[in-house]
Design a protein around this motif. Sequence first.
Motif, PDB file in Angstrom:
ATOM      1  N   THR A 151       0.841  -1.199   0.000  1.00  0.00           N
ATOM      2  CA  THR A 151       0.000   0.000   0.000  1.00  0.00           C
ATOM      3  C   THR A 151       0.873   1.245   0.000  1.00  0.00           C
ATOM      4  O   THR A 151       2.085   1.164   0.207  1.00  0.00           O
ATOM      5  CB  THR A 151      -0.923   0.036   1.239  1.00  0.00           C
ATOM      6  OG1 THR A 151      -0.120  -0.157   2.404  1.00  0.00           O
ATOM      7  CG2 THR A 151      -1.999  -1.025   1.171  1.00  0.00           C
ATOM      8  N   VAL A 163      -2.596   5.220   3.255  1.00  0.00           N
ATOM      9  CA  VAL A 163      -3.159   3.921   3.652  1.00  0.00           C
ATOM     10  C   VAL A 163      -2.315   3.185   4.702  1.00  0.00           C
ATOM     11  O   VAL A 163      -2.858   2.711   5.706  1.00  0.00           O
ATOM     12  CB  VAL A 163      -3.432   3.023   2.412  1.00  0.00           C
ATOM     13  CG1 VAL A 163      -4.060   1.703   2.823  1.00  0.00           C
ATOM     14  CG2 VAL A 163      -4.324   3.759   1.411  1.00  0.00           C
ATOM     15  N   THR A 166     -11.389   3.201   6.759  1.00  0.00           N
ATOM     16  CA  THR A 166     -12.510   3.574   5.889  1.00  0.00           C
ATOM     17  C   THR A 166     -12.829   2.471   4.875  1.00  0.00           C
ATOM     18  O   THR A 166     -11.997   1.597   4.609  1.00  0.00           O
ATOM     19  CB  THR A 166     -12.194   4.850   5.071  1.00  0.00           C
ATOM     20  OG1 THR A 166     -11.097   4.551   4.185  1.00  0.00           O
ATOM     21  CG2 THR A 166     -11.823   6.030   5.968  1.00  0.00           C
ATOM     22  N   GLU A 167     -14.005   2.571   4.317  1.00  0.00           N
ATOM     23  CA  GLU A 167     -14.469   1.608   3.317  1.00  0.00           C
ATOM     24  C   GLU A 167     -13.562   1.638   2.071  1.00  0.00           C
ATOM     25  O   GLU A 167     -13.244   0.587   1.506  1.00  0.00           O
ATOM     26  CB  GLU A 167     -15.928   1.958   2.942  1.00  0.00           C
ATOM     27  CG  GLU A 167     -16.698   0.847   2.281  1.00  0.00           C
ATOM     28  CD  GLU A 167     -16.752  -0.447   3.101  1.00  0.00           C
ATOM     29  OE1 GLU A 167     -16.480  -1.503   2.493  1.00  0.00           O
ATOM     30  OE2 GLU A 167     -17.042  -0.405   4.322  1.00  0.00           O
ATOM     31  N   SER A 168     -13.105   2.843   1.684  1.00  0.00           N
ATOM     32  CA  SER A 168     -12.261   2.904   0.477  1.00  0.00           C
ATOM     33  C   SER A 168     -10.894   2.274   0.741  1.00  0.00           C
ATOM     34  O   SER A 168     -10.312   1.628  -0.143  1.00  0.00           O
ATOM     35  CB  SER A 168     -12.129   4.345  -0.029  1.00  0.00           C
ATOM     36  OG  SER A 168     -11.420   5.125   0.893  1.00  0.00           O
ATOM     37  N   GLN A 169     -10.393   2.417   1.974  1.00  0.00           N
ATOM     38  CA  GLN A 169      -9.131   1.738   2.309  1.00  0.00           C
ATOM     39  C   GLN A 169      -9.327   0.222   2.284  1.00  0.00           C
ATOM     40  O   GLN A 169      -8.462  -0.523   1.849  1.00  0.00           O
ATOM     41  CB  GLN A 169      -8.648   2.171   3.692  1.00  0.00           C
ATOM     42  CG  GLN A 169      -8.141   3.615   3.723  1.00  0.00           C
ATOM     43  CD  GLN A 169      -7.958   4.132   5.139  1.00  0.00           C
ATOM     44  OE1 GLN A 169      -8.382   3.506   6.106  1.00  0.00           O
ATOM     45  NE2 GLN A 169      -7.338   5.295   5.258  1.00  0.00           N
ATOM     46  N   LYS A 170     -10.499  -0.204   2.728  1.00  0.00           N
ATOM     47  CA  LYS A 170     -10.780  -1.646   2.710  1.00  0.00           C
ATOM     48  C   LYS A 170     -10.742  -2.173   1.273  1.00  0.00           C
ATOM     49  O   LYS A 170     -10.159  -3.229   1.005  1.00  0.00           O
ATOM     50  CB  LYS A 170     -12.143  -1.919   3.353  1.00  0.00           C
ATOM     51  CG  LYS A 170     -12.535  -3.387   3.303  1.00  0.00           C
ATOM     52  CD  LYS A 170     -13.818  -3.668   4.031  1.00  0.00           C
ATOM     53  CE  LYS A 170     -14.305  -5.061   3.674  1.00  0.00           C
ATOM     54  NZ  LYS A 170     -15.497  -5.442   4.426  1.00  0.00           N
ATOM     55  N   GLN A 171     -11.343  -1.418   0.353  1.00  0.00           N
ATOM     56  CA  GLN A 171     -11.334  -1.853  -1.044  1.00  0.00           C
ATOM     57  C   GLN A 171      -9.922  -1.983  -1.582  1.00  0.00           C
ATOM     58  O   GLN A 171      -9.613  -2.904  -2.336  1.00  0.00           O
ATOM     59  CB  GLN A 171     -12.122  -0.860  -1.900  1.00  0.00           C
ATOM     60  CG  GLN A 171     -13.631  -1.106  -1.816  1.00  0.00           C
ATOM     61  CD  GLN A 171     -14.428   0.006  -2.483  1.00  0.00           C
ATOM     62  OE1 GLN A 171     -13.922   0.694  -3.368  1.00  0.00           O
ATOM     63  NE2 GLN A 171     -15.666   0.173  -2.052  1.00  0.00           N
ATOM     64  N   ILE A 172      -9.041  -1.046  -1.165  1.00  0.00           N
ATOM     65  CA  ILE A 172      -7.647  -1.100  -1.614  1.00  0.00           C
ATOM     66  C   ILE A 172      -6.967  -2.358  -1.055  1.00  0.00           C
ATOM     67  O   ILE A 172      -6.289  -3.085  -1.766  1.00  0.00           O
ATOM     68  CB  ILE A 172      -6.887   0.168  -1.162  1.00  0.00           C
ATOM     69  CG1 ILE A 172      -7.406   1.380  -1.937  1.00  0.00           C
ATOM     70  CG2 ILE A 172      -5.373   0.004  -1.363  1.00  0.00           C
ATOM     71  CD1 ILE A 172      -6.936   2.723  -1.383  1.00  0.00           C
ATOM     72  N   LYS A 210      -8.756  -6.150  -6.357  1.00  0.00           N
ATOM     73  CA  LYS A 210      -9.678  -6.748  -7.338  1.00  0.00           C
ATOM     74  C   LYS A 210      -9.828  -8.234  -7.078  1.00  0.00           C
ATOM     75  O   LYS A 210      -8.852  -8.965  -7.076  1.00  0.00           O
ATOM     76  CB  LYS A 210      -9.128  -6.548  -8.764  1.00  0.00           C
ATOM     77  CG  LYS A 210      -9.498  -5.202  -9.354  1.00  0.00           C
ATOM     78  CD  LYS A 210      -9.376  -5.197 -10.883  1.00  0.00           C
ATOM     79  CE  LYS A 210      -9.441  -3.769 -11.385  1.00  0.00           C
ATOM     80  NZ  LYS A 210      -8.141  -3.196 -11.729  1.00  0.00           N
ATOM     81  N   VAL A 218     -13.220  -2.809   8.485  1.00  0.00           N
ATOM     82  CA  VAL A 218     -13.205  -1.375   8.744  1.00  0.00           C
ATOM     83  C   VAL A 218     -13.439  -1.152  10.232  1.00  0.00           C
ATOM     84  O   VAL A 218     -14.426  -1.632  10.792  1.00  0.00           O
ATOM     85  CB  VAL A 218     -14.301  -0.644   7.933  1.00  0.00           C
ATOM     86  CG1 VAL A 218     -14.281   0.854   8.253  1.00  0.00           C
ATOM     87  CG2 VAL A 218     -14.102  -0.861   6.441  1.00  0.00           C
TER      88      VAL A 218
END
Length: 268
Positions: A182, A186, A210-216, A220, A252
């Motif tokens: 990362t 992050v 945060t949710e966006s950090q979780k996605q990172i 994929k 999160v």
Amino acid sequence: MNALCGGKVAIVSDKPHTTRRRIFGIANGDDHQLVLVDLPGFQRPIDPLTQRMQRTVDSSFEDIDAVLFVLSARDRIGAGDKFVARRVFELDLPVVIALNKVDRLKAGHIATQMQTAARLGDFHALHPVSAVTRDGIGALRDELVGLLPEGGQLYFPRDQRTDLTLSDQVAEVVREKALQLTKEEVPHSISVEIDEIEAKLVRAFVLVETESQKQILVGKRGAVVKQIGTRARPEIDRILGRRIFLDLTVKVRPRWRRDEAQLERLGL
Ligand SMILES: Nc1nc2c(ncn2[C@@H]2O[C@H](COP(=O)(O)OP(=O)(O)OP(=O)(O)O)[C@@H](O)[C@H]2O)c(=O)[nH]1
Ligand SMILES: [Mg+2]
């Protein structure tokens, strides 16, 4: 510290403030035991996490025999180093300066950096070293051993290399791999909590804010968390001395860096 201890004690990453807590690294010789204390860097506290990290630093200068002040020869020795120098030279203890990362540097550049480092304060010794190639590490180690008090005792069993529990060592390895994968803000939002360690299974949570950090962290189709696991597992096997299945879940935990109870749980 890892080079001096002859093995991995502290996790390593190219992100600042990787070390968050005090870690002992133990280096045994035939007639001595050198206990190194790795600390978080000095920093201006901005939240409860960094407040705790700074408190750890401030409270760790008791009962020590010498300071090992590590500088990077690859960077300009500047205001930050002078700030730390003021703190360590006022302790009235022998200060050994290790000018690290001299690998791949030209001799002339090393010499200039040594001169700049020498102006930081009234040091006991200055050693150019490379933790990567181990250049100069033997001499540095001898220097530190020479500063141990006579008739010193064994603080730890001779087969122990760190004071971290197995569970904390496992959490740190997972965090190291998460830091490697990362960037930007992050890494600062990542911590790792061990849920359980069983005979054949280790279950751990990678906490982000945060949710966006979780996605990172998930990546994929789970590619990133899978990569963290792939990199961490062999090292965890070595730490535990057996093969395990590693179950990683990214969670999160909003504002964990500001949550005193959570920080306590993480051993920070
Ligand atoms: N070239 C080179 N890189 C090194 C050497 N030692 C450490 N590094 C790199 O320097 C970076 C920082 O290493 P860390 O061990 O995390 O540094 P630290 O001083 O413990 O820093 P914090 O824990 O973040 O306070 C990593 O990318 C290492 O790979 C060295 O001798 N040579
Ligand atoms: Mg560190």
